[in-house]
Write a protein that holds these residues in place. Structure first.
Motif, short mmCIF file in Angstrom:
data_model
loop_
_atom_site.label_atom_id
_atom_site.label_comp_id
_atom_site.label_asym_id
_atom_site.label_seq_id
_atom_site.Cartn_x
_atom_site.Cartn_y
_atom_site.Cartn_z
N SER A 1 -6.76 47.40 71.41
CA SER A 1 -7.29 47.78 70.10
C SER A 1 -8.74 47.31 69.91
O SER A 1 -9.61 48.08 69.50
N TYR B 1 -11.05 49.14 72.30
CA TYR B 1 -11.30 50.50 71.83
C TYR B 1 -12.40 50.52 70.78
O TYR B 1 -13.30 51.36 70.81
N LEU C 1 -3.07 53.43 69.14
CA LEU C 1 -4.45 53.21 68.72
C LEU C 1 -4.74 53.98 67.45
O LEU C 1 -4.32 55.12 67.30
N ASP C 2 -5.49 53.37 66.55
CA ASP C 2 -5.99 54.08 65.37
C ASP C 2 -7.18 54.91 65.79
O ASP C 2 -7.90 54.53 66.70
#
Length: 124
Positions: free
Chosen positions: A32, A35, A122-123
């Motif tokens: 996260s 990313y 993942l957002d």
């Protein structure tokens, strides 16, 4: 962190140092946070992003690169907490320039580093 603190760390940023940090510490950084850092890395390469926004991004990425900061990165469990804060502030400032292309570049790089399973949850 305010903008003046970002400017202090911008000198620590370089593309090669960022990529070395990512490659050497990908698993300990986590998918996260990595990313988010990769989104900033790719958005900073877009020519339409204003210099002031890029300076904030470079400051956050410079802070991220340095192993000895407010909370040293090698402290398990909390070492990247301050880095996450710096990256999130920079993401807030750069959010309007982060498009689907930037997200896809970051996802491809993340999958290459950690495998496709790293993309789950993942957002955007």
């Amino acid at each position: 962190m305010n903008e003046s603190k970002y400017e202090r760390y911008a000198g620590a940023y370089s593309q090669s140092r960022f990529l070395a940090k990512v490659l050497n510490h990908a698993k300990s950084i986590g998918a996260s946070l990595l990313y988010k850092a990769l989104q900033l890395f790719y958005v900073a390469q877009k020519p339409e992003v204003p210099k002031k926004v890029k300076a904030t991004i470079y400051g956050a990425l410079g802070y991220f690169i340095l192993p000895f900061d407010v909370i040293p990165d090698m402290i398990v469990g909390v070492g990247y907490g301050d880095d996450a804060t710096a990256l999130l502030v920079a993401l807030g400032i750069a959010h309007m320039y982060i498009d689907e292309d930037v997200r896809e570049q970051a996802k491809r790089k993340l999958a290459g580093l950690l495998g496709e399973e790293a993309l789950h949850g993942l957002d955007a």
